[in-house]
Design a protein around this motif. Structure first.
Motif, PDB file in Angstrom:
ATOM      1  N   VAL A   1      36.067   6.643   8.607  1.00 43.18           N
ATOM      2  CA  VAL A   1      36.178   6.202   7.213  1.00 43.18           C
ATOM      3  C   VAL A   1      37.590   6.517   6.722  1.00 43.18           C
ATOM      4  N   GLY A   2      38.327   5.505   6.281  1.00 47.23           N
ATOM      5  CA  GLY A   2      39.702   5.693   5.800  1.00 47.23           C
ATOM      6  C   GLY A   2      39.775   6.220   4.383  1.00 47.23           C
ATOM      7  N   PRO A   3      39.267   5.485   3.375  1.00 45.96           N
ATOM      8  CA  PRO A   3      39.474   5.870   1.975  1.00 45.96           C
ATOM      9  C   PRO A   3      38.458   6.885   1.433  1.00 45.96           C
ATOM     10  N   GLU A   4      38.771   7.440   0.259  1.00 46.89           N
ATOM     11  CA  GLU A   4      37.937   8.503  -0.309  1.00 46.89           C
ATOM     12  C   GLU A   4      36.679   7.976  -0.994  1.00 46.89           C
ATOM     13  N   ALA A   5      36.781   6.788  -1.621  1.00 42.85           N
ATOM     14  CA  ALA A   5      35.654   6.349  -2.459  1.00 42.85           C
ATOM     15  C   ALA A   5      34.330   6.298  -1.680  1.00 42.85           C
ATOM     16  N   PRO A   6      34.288   5.693  -0.469  1.00 40.10           N
ATOM     17  CA  PRO A   6      33.000   5.682   0.249  1.00 40.10           C
ATOM     18  C   PRO A   6      32.532   7.092   0.637  1.00 40.10           C
ATOM     19  N   LEU A   7      33.454   8.003   0.832  1.00 42.79           N
ATOM     20  CA  LEU A   7      33.067   9.377   1.199  1.00 42.79           C
ATOM     21  C   LEU A   7      32.428  10.069   0.006  1.00 42.79           C
ATOM     22  N   VAL A   8      33.097   9.938  -1.157  1.00 40.58           N
ATOM     23  CA  VAL A   8      32.562  10.550  -2.372  1.00 40.58           C
ATOM     24  C   VAL A   8      31.198   9.929  -2.700  1.00 40.58           C
ATOM     25  N   ALA A   9      31.039   8.648  -2.353  1.00 44.96           N
ATOM     26  CA  ALA A   9      29.768   7.958  -2.625  1.00 44.96           C
ATOM     27  C   ALA A   9      28.682   8.284  -1.594  1.00 44.96           C
ATOM     28  N   GLY A  10      29.038   9.050  -0.549  1.00 46.49           N
ATOM     29  CA  GLY A  10      28.000   9.505   0.384  1.00 46.49           C
ATOM     30  C   GLY A  10      27.772   8.618   1.594  1.00 46.49           C
ATOM     31  N   LEU A  11      28.725   7.755   1.925  1.00 45.68           N
ATOM     32  CA  LEU A  11      28.544   6.879   3.087  1.00 45.68           C
ATOM     33  C   LEU A  11      28.382   7.688   4.384  1.00 45.68           C
ATOM     34  N   ALA A  12      29.185   8.739   4.526  1.00 43.43           N
ATOM     35  CA  ALA A  12      29.116   9.530   5.774  1.00 43.43           C
ATOM     36  C   ALA A  12      27.729  10.169   5.920  1.00 43.43           C
ATOM     37  N   ASP A  13      27.168  10.662   4.815  1.00 44.36           N
ATOM     38  CA  ASP A  13      25.833  11.285   4.875  1.00 44.36           C
ATOM     39  C   ASP A  13      24.796  10.268   5.361  1.00 44.36           C
ATOM     40  N   ARG A  14      24.872   9.080   4.775  1.00 45.37           N
ATOM     41  CA  ARG A  14      23.873   8.051   5.087  1.00 45.37           C
ATOM     42  C   ARG A  14      23.945   7.675   6.570  1.00 45.37           C
ATOM     43  N   LEU A  15      25.176   7.489   7.061  1.00 51.62           N
ATOM     44  CA  LEU A  15      25.329   7.083   8.467  1.00 51.62           C
ATOM     45  C   LEU A  15      24.911   8.215   9.399  1.00 51.62           C
ATOM     46  N   ARG A  16      25.216   9.443   9.019  1.00 45.58           N
ATOM     47  CA  ARG A  16      24.800  10.585   9.852  1.00 45.58           C
ATOM     48  C   ARG A  16      23.289  10.690   9.899  1.00 45.58           C
ATOM     49  N   ALA A  17      22.649  10.362   8.777  1.00 46.52           N
ATOM     50  CA  ALA A  17      21.180  10.416   8.741  1.00 46.52           C
ATOM     51  C   ALA A  17      20.588   9.449   9.762  1.00 46.52           C
ATOM     52  N   TYR A  18      21.338   8.417  10.124  1.00 43.57           N
ATOM     53  CA  TYR A  18      20.883   7.469  11.150  1.00 43.57           C
ATOM     54  C   TYR A  18      21.333   7.899  12.545  1.00 43.57           C
ATOM     55  N   GLY A  19      21.894   9.092  12.659  1.00 41.32           N
ATOM     56  CA  GLY A  19      22.289   9.606  13.970  1.00 41.32           C
ATOM     57  C   GLY A  19      23.660   9.148  14.428  1.00 41.32           C
ATOM     58  N   LEU A  20      24.424   8.520  13.515  1.00 38.17           N
ATOM     59  CA  LEU A  20      25.769   8.060  13.906  1.00 38.17           C
ATOM     60  C   LEU A  20      26.786   9.185  13.781  1.00 38.17           C
ATOM     61  N   LYS A  21      27.814   9.123  14.619  1.00 40.92           N
ATOM     62  CA  LYS A  21      28.927  10.066  14.471  1.00 40.92           C
ATOM     63  C   LYS A  21      29.924   9.469  13.491  1.00 40.92           C
ATOM     64  N   VAL A  22      30.385  10.311  12.576  1.00 39.06           N
ATOM     65  CA  VAL A  22      31.267   9.807  11.518  1.00 39.06           C
ATOM     66  C   VAL A  22      32.469  10.731  11.363  1.00 39.06           C
ATOM     67  N   PHE A  23      33.650  10.146  11.227  1.00 36.84           N
ATOM     68  CA  PHE A  23      34.828  10.929  10.849  1.00 36.84           C
ATOM     69  C   PHE A  23      34.953  10.840   9.336  1.00 36.84           C
ATOM     70  N   GLY A  24      34.772  11.989   8.678  1.00 35.83           N
ATOM     71  CA  GLY A  24      34.850  12.019   7.214  1.00 35.83           C
ATOM     72  C   GLY A  24      33.785  12.952   6.689  1.00 35.83           C
ATOM     73  N   PRO A  25      34.058  13.614   5.560  1.00 42.40           N
ATOM     74  CA  PRO A  25      33.134  14.613   5.034  1.00 42.40           C
ATOM     75  C   PRO A  25      31.907  14.027   4.337  1.00 42.40           C
ATOM     76  N   SER A  26      30.903  14.879   4.157  1.00 44.74           N
ATOM     77  CA  SER A  26      29.728  14.550   3.345  1.00 44.74           C
ATOM     78  C   SER A  26      30.163  14.408   1.887  1.00 44.74           C
ATOM     79  N   ALA A  27      29.310  13.809   1.077  1.00 39.67           N
ATOM     80  CA  ALA A  27      29.618  13.676  -0.354  1.00 39.67           C
ATOM     81  C   ALA A  27      29.824  15.048  -0.985  1.00 39.67           C
ATOM     82  N   ALA A  28      29.010  16.022  -0.565  1.00 38.05           N
ATOM     83  CA  ALA A  28      29.130  17.365  -1.146  1.00 38.05           C
ATOM     84  C   ALA A  28      30.496  17.958  -0.813  1.00 38.05           C
ATOM     85  N   ALA A  29      30.946  17.784   0.431  1.00 46.17           N
ATOM     86  CA  ALA A  29      32.247  18.337   0.820  1.00 46.17           C
ATOM     87  C   ALA A  29      33.399  17.518   0.245  1.00 46.17           C
ATOM     88  N   ALA A  30      33.155  16.217  -0.005  1.00 46.54           N
ATOM     89  CA  ALA A  30      34.199  15.359  -0.574  1.00 46.54           C
ATOM     90  C   ALA A  30      34.499  15.714  -2.027  1.00 46.54           C
TER      91      ALA A  30
END
Ligand code: AMP
Ligand code: GLY
Length: 423
Positions: free
Chosen positions: A68-97
């Protein structure tokens, strides 16, 4: 490995260019991408705000890793959602963002873990903020708490200016981002950006960058997203880097983990090097744009295993190798930026960049097969050299070959480092 890259700026073009060189890469997709990114990855049209749609695409293509390049999807929780599906993601959770998404959150971590930063107070109403400003005097800094596209910060040289900034915030100039205000002490010194990968527990320092935020030559005029940058930052000596790691980055990692928000991704620390040493101005939770472009030019190692190690918690097992040669990037922007500008102006031709040089696309698009400028910041003309001066000469030689009527750039990117080189 099948990779999906999210974003469409010069930062993502630089990441795509570098990831495409990885022997580990088998399939490469990007969304929404841009014409530069399209040279390296298949572009797909996804609504990034629709996390389910992104997850469905990843399942369909059996994507292994999402960057994930930009901050907005990270702050919106995209990384959390994808991780919940078992995907590996570069970028922090919404809580850490929140480290980027809430200035107050970051200041509280600094206070709790003794991280050097300007003294501050958080306010949710104007009268109390104003009373504090009157008590502290100027210069003083007023910040909208939330994401305000880089516009929520006022470095006030007078009390009146600071009071007006408080009114702006609470009167809605920055929308919801201004519902809370942080007032902090003015820090005097030279700014630098420090990049470091983190996997929740381990940190891998990357490199340092200095950027030029102001629109005008001599670093004058209004703030922008960045008009140019160079790496390394001469002010970041080995001693300053060591102190930054010990006094700022390591306690932040500990603090985030202990607070229940382990940070994985890239820390982009905005630092002020004051008479006391490095002090934290702010954190960003993604690569800087255009800072990333110069980092990628200097990185000798394969980027993919480094980003993957941040996602998998194995950063203690990898190393990053850097070229000693400085890199410098000049941002070419549409005339009028950061104010209003004309869209869809034709870019007639771009120069062939040789070894150690690259023209990254930011706000470009193809219309009827022709390249046009669609954004404020449009091209990042990047070059390396044995010195910052040489990198600058090579970058401007390329800038002069860009045929784009409606473009402009600063002609002095790197001036501080070049003055040092001459001294
Ligand atoms: P930020 O969005 O927090 O990075 O702030 C934007 C710019 O405002 C920074 O890059 C600095 O140039 C300036 N700035 C922010 N905080 C301070 C501070 N406490 N003292 C001096 N300048 C600051
Ligand atoms: N160039 C500043 C940023 O990416 O935040």
């Amino acid at each position: 490995m099948k990779v999906l890259l999210i974003g469409s700026g010069g930062r993502e073009h630089a990441l795509a260019w570098k990831l495409a060189q990885s022997p580990l890469l088998t399939e490469f997709y990007a969304t929404p991408g841009n014409p530069g990114i399209a040279e390296h990855a298949a572009l797909v049209s996804l609504n990034v705000e629709d996390h389910e749609a992104v997850a469905a695409f990843c399942r369909e293509k059996a994507i292994d890793f999402v960057v994930v390049g930009p901050e907005a999807p990270l702050v919106a929780g995209l990384a959390d959602r994808l991780r919940a599906y078992g995907l590996k993601v570069f970028g922090p959770s919404a809580a850490a963002a929140q480290l980027e998404g809430s200035k107050g959150f970051t200041k509280d971590i600094c206070a709790r873990y003794n991280i050097p930063t300007g003294a501050y107070q958080r306010f949710n109403n104007a009268p109390k903020a104003k009373a504090y400003i009157r008590e502290q005097g100027a210069p003083i800094v007023v910040k909208a708490d939330g994401l305000a596209a880089g516009k929520g910060v006022t470095v006030a040289m007078t009390v009146e200016e600071a009071l007006a900034a408080v009114d702006d915030c609470f009167e809605g100039a920055f929308g919801a981002a201004g519902a809370e205000v942080v007032v902090e002490a003015y820090l005097d010194g030279e700014e630098a950006s420090f990049f470091c990968l983190c996997d929740g527990r381990n940190a891998l320092p990357l490199a340092t960058v200095q950027d030029h935020k102001r629109v005008g030559e001599g670093d004058t005029g209004v703030n922008t997203g960045g008009m140019g940058a160079y790496s390394p930052a001469p002010v970041m000596t080995a001693e300053m880097i060591e102190r930054t790691m010990k006094e700022i980055i390591e306690p932040t990692i500990r603090g985030m983990a202990e607070s229940g928000y382990p940070f994985s991704g890239v820390f982009f620390a905005g630092l002020m090097i004051t008479a006391k040493g490095p002090e934290l101005i702010e954190y960003n939770v993604r690569f800087g744009d255009p800072e990333c472009q110069v980092l990628m030019m200097r990185l000798k190692s394969d980027l993919l295993p480094l980003l993957l190690a941040a996602a998998e918690g194995t950063l203690d097992k990898v190393m990053a190798e850097w070229s000693d040669d400085p890199a410098l990037t000049v941002v070419m922007a549409s005339k009028g930026y950061p104010g209003s500008y004309e869209k869809n102006t034709p870019i007639v031709s771009l120069p062939e960049a040789g070894d150690g040089a690259k023209v990254f696309h930011a706000g470009t698009s193809l219309k009827g097969g022709e390249l046009v400028a669609t954004g404020g910041r449009v091209l990042n003309v990047t070059a390396t050299g044995r010195t910052v001066g040489e990198a600058q000469n090579r970058a401007y030689a390329l800038v002069d070959k860009v045929e784009w009527e409606n473009g402009f750039c600063r002609r002095d990117i790197g001036w501080r480092a070049i003055e040092r080189e001459k001294a």
